[in-house]
Write a protein that holds these residues in place. Structure first.
Motif, PDB file in Angstrom:
ATOM      1  N   ALA A 139      -4.709   4.456  -6.571  1.00 53.53           N
ATOM      2  CA  ALA A 139      -4.312   3.959  -7.312  1.00 53.53           C
ATOM      3  C   ALA A 139      -2.751   3.975  -6.874  1.00 53.53           C
ATOM      4  N   LEU A 140      -1.797   4.467  -6.045  1.00 50.95           N
ATOM      5  CA  LEU A 140      -0.813   4.041  -5.271  1.00 50.95           C
ATOM      6  C   LEU A 140      -0.369   3.234  -4.882  1.00 50.95           C
ATOM      7  N   GLN A 141      -1.976   2.860  -3.364  1.00 50.69           N
ATOM      8  CA  GLN A 141      -1.867   2.466  -2.394  1.00 50.69           C
ATOM      9  C   GLN A 141      -1.826   1.040  -3.152  1.00 50.69           C
ATOM     10  N   ASP A 142      -2.565   0.691  -4.193  1.00 48.05           N
ATOM     11  CA  ASP A 142      -2.519  -0.602  -4.601  1.00 48.05           C
ATOM     12  C   ASP A 142      -1.533  -0.913  -5.423  1.00 48.05           C
ATOM     13  N   LYS A 143      -0.486   0.312  -5.712  1.00 47.04           N
ATOM     14  CA  LYS A 143       1.000  -0.456  -6.134  1.00 47.04           C
ATOM     15  C   LYS A 143       1.270  -0.904  -4.925  1.00 47.04           C
ATOM     16  N   GLU A 144       1.702   0.131  -4.143  1.00 45.53           N
ATOM     17  CA  GLU A 144       2.717  -0.391  -3.001  1.00 45.53           C
ATOM     18  C   GLU A 144       2.069  -1.482  -2.631  1.00 45.53           C
ATOM     19  N   PHE A 145       1.178  -2.029  -2.497  1.00 39.36           N
ATOM     20  CA  PHE A 145       0.619  -3.155  -1.495  1.00 39.36           C
ATOM     21  C   PHE A 145       1.620  -4.421  -2.061  1.00 39.36           C
ATOM     22  N   ILE A 146       1.330  -4.300  -3.199  1.00 40.59           N
ATOM     23  CA  ILE A 146       2.300  -5.375  -4.396  1.00 40.59           C
ATOM     24  C   ILE A 146       3.306  -5.174  -3.371  1.00 40.59           C
ATOM     25  N   PHE A 147       4.400  -4.179  -3.796  1.00 43.58           N
ATOM     26  CA  PHE A 147       5.632  -4.226  -3.165  1.00 43.58           C
ATOM     27  C   PHE A 147       6.079  -4.741  -1.513  1.00 43.58           C
ATOM     28  N   TYR A 148       4.997  -4.125  -1.076  1.00 47.44           N
ATOM     29  CA  TYR A 148       5.269  -4.417   0.326  1.00 47.44           C
ATOM     30  C   TYR A 148       5.090  -5.841   1.155  1.00 47.44           C
ATOM     31  N   GLU A 149       3.836  -6.795   0.081  1.00 51.25           N
ATOM     32  CA  GLU A 149       3.634  -8.094   0.445  1.00 51.25           C
ATOM     33  C   GLU A 149       5.134  -8.871   0.014  1.00 51.25           C
ATOM     34  N   ARG A 150       6.022  -8.365  -1.225  1.00 51.60           N
ATOM     35  CA  ARG A 150       7.239  -8.950  -1.170  1.00 51.60           C
ATOM     36  C   ARG A 150       7.524  -8.290   0.009  1.00 51.60           C
ATOM     37  N   ILE A 151       7.731  -7.571   0.960  1.00 54.42           N
ATOM     38  CA  ILE A 151       8.705  -7.330   1.333  1.00 54.42           C
ATOM     39  C   ILE A 151       8.489  -7.787   3.312  1.00 54.42           C
ATOM     40  N   ALA A 152       6.796  -7.798   2.569  1.00 55.60           N
ATOM     41  CA  ALA A 152       6.646  -8.274   4.390  1.00 55.60           C
ATOM     42  C   ALA A 152       7.711  -9.099   5.514  1.00 55.60           C
ATOM     43  N   GLN A 153       7.996  -9.737   4.812  1.00 54.94           N
ATOM     44  CA  GLN A 153       8.310 -11.080   5.844  1.00 54.94           C
ATOM     45  C   GLN A 153      10.101 -10.895   6.069  1.00 54.94           C
ATOM     46  N   TRP A 154      11.030 -10.358   5.340  1.00 53.46           N
ATOM     47  CA  TRP A 154      11.596  -9.492   5.736  1.00 53.46           C
ATOM     48  C   TRP A 154      12.639  -8.557   7.117  1.00 53.46           C
ATOM     49  N   ASP A 155      12.806  -8.943   8.115  1.00 49.86           N
ATOM     50  CA  ASP A 155      13.652  -7.903   9.138  1.00 49.86           C
ATOM     51  C   ASP A 155      14.137  -6.987   8.601  1.00 49.86           C
ATOM     52  N   ASN A 156      13.539  -5.747   9.863  1.00 50.00           N
ATOM     53  CA  ASN A 156      13.996  -4.062   9.679  1.00 50.00           C
ATOM     54  C   ASN A 156      15.517  -4.574   9.217  1.00 50.00           C
ATOM     55  N   GLN A 157      15.911  -4.944   9.633  1.00 52.36           N
ATOM     56  CA  GLN A 157      18.034  -5.501   8.999  1.00 52.36           C
ATOM     57  C   GLN A 157      17.925  -5.331   7.596  1.00 52.36           C
ATOM     58  N   GLN A 158      16.924  -6.951   7.285  1.00 53.48           N
ATOM     59  CA  GLN A 158      17.367  -7.203   5.680  1.00 53.48           C
ATOM     60  C   GLN A 158      16.796  -6.115   4.797  1.00 53.48           C
ATOM     61  N   LEU A 159      15.625  -5.344   5.729  1.00 56.27           N
ATOM     62  CA  LEU A 159      15.377  -4.283   4.931  1.00 56.27           C
ATOM     63  C   LEU A 159      16.020  -2.892   5.285  1.00 56.27           C
ATOM     64  N   GLU A 160      16.955  -2.586   5.590  1.00 56.31           N
ATOM     65  CA  GLU A 160      18.197  -1.660   5.724  1.00 56.31           C
ATOM     66  C   GLU A 160      19.023  -2.086   4.643  1.00 56.31           C
ATOM     67  N   THR A 161      19.455  -3.140   4.545  1.00 57.83           N
ATOM     68  CA  THR A 161      20.405  -3.642   4.356  1.00 57.83           C
ATOM     69  C   THR A 161      20.333  -3.448   2.475  1.00 57.83           C
ATOM     70  N   PHE A 162      18.741  -3.307   2.039  1.00 57.25           N
ATOM     71  CA  PHE A 162      18.520  -3.860   0.616  1.00 57.25           C
ATOM     72  C   PHE A 162      18.102  -2.461   0.362  1.00 57.25           C
ATOM     73  N   ILE A 163      17.869  -1.673   1.331  1.00 58.02           N
ATOM     74  CA  ILE A 163      17.578   0.093   1.036  1.00 58.02           C
ATOM     75  C   ILE A 163      19.548   0.735   0.657  1.00 58.02           C
ATOM     76  N   GLN A 164      20.733   0.237   1.539  1.00 61.03           N
ATOM     77  CA  GLN A 164      21.636   0.745   1.885  1.00 61.03           C
ATOM     78  C   GLN A 164      22.385  -0.421  -0.411  1.00 61.03           C
ATOM     79  N   MET A 165      21.848  -1.184  -0.008  1.00 57.96           N
ATOM     80  CA  MET A 165      22.356  -1.818  -1.341  1.00 57.96           C
ATOM     81  C   MET A 165      21.852  -0.727  -2.859  1.00 57.96           C
TER      82      MET A 165
END
Length: 152
Positions: free
Chosen positions: A116-142
């Protein structure tokens, strides 16, 4: 906050932020309800909340589970009984105190939660798929700072 503050550009930004946080909470809640239904459509989302907690943190007592999920003890007891009857949760003796009972997921409960969580996580991962690592790190930090979890 007073009305004059909302007329400022900062105030307008704070309102926009509040709207986005509200949208995130609503979308997250809807996704949790769908994930609970994917796990087992016969259970309430609150029961899946218990399953999800056990999956993340492992075996625990009913009282700790009630406190950790912000549910009253009788609701947790009723939901645990349903989850036991469906074969997702079992009771076991505590290794530290033979009088204490711990609640834990069965193998079936773990596997269905993972699926069930695999399906849920796919939706979130799909939204950040185009982000580079720096964008993702910044988002996580914020988010960590916003949530009060500064671990610098």
């Amino acid at each position: 906050m007073n009305a004059e503050r909302k007329d400022t550009s900062r105030g307008q930004l704070e309102l926009k932020l509040g709207g986005q946080i509200s949208a995130l909470i609503s979308a997250s809640h809807a996704l949790n309800v769908r994930t609970a239904a994917a796990f087992d459509s016969s259970i309430q989302p609150a029961a899946f909340h218990i399953v999800r907690w056990l999956y993340s943190y492992g075996p625990t007592s009913a009282s700790v589970l009630a406190e950790s999920t912000a549910m009253d003890r009788s609701s947790v007891s009723r939901l645990i009984k349903q989850l036991e009857n469906l074969g997702y949760v079992r009771r076991e003796d505590s290794p530290n105190d033979r009088r204490a009972i711990l609640l834990t997921l069965t193998e079936l409960g773990r596997q269905k939660t993972f699926d069930a969580l695999q399906d849920k996580e796919f939706i979130f991962y799909e939204r950040i798929a185009q982000w580079d690592n720096q964008q993702l790190e910044t988002f996580i930090q914020m988010l960590q700072e916003f949530n009060g979890f500064n671990d610098n």
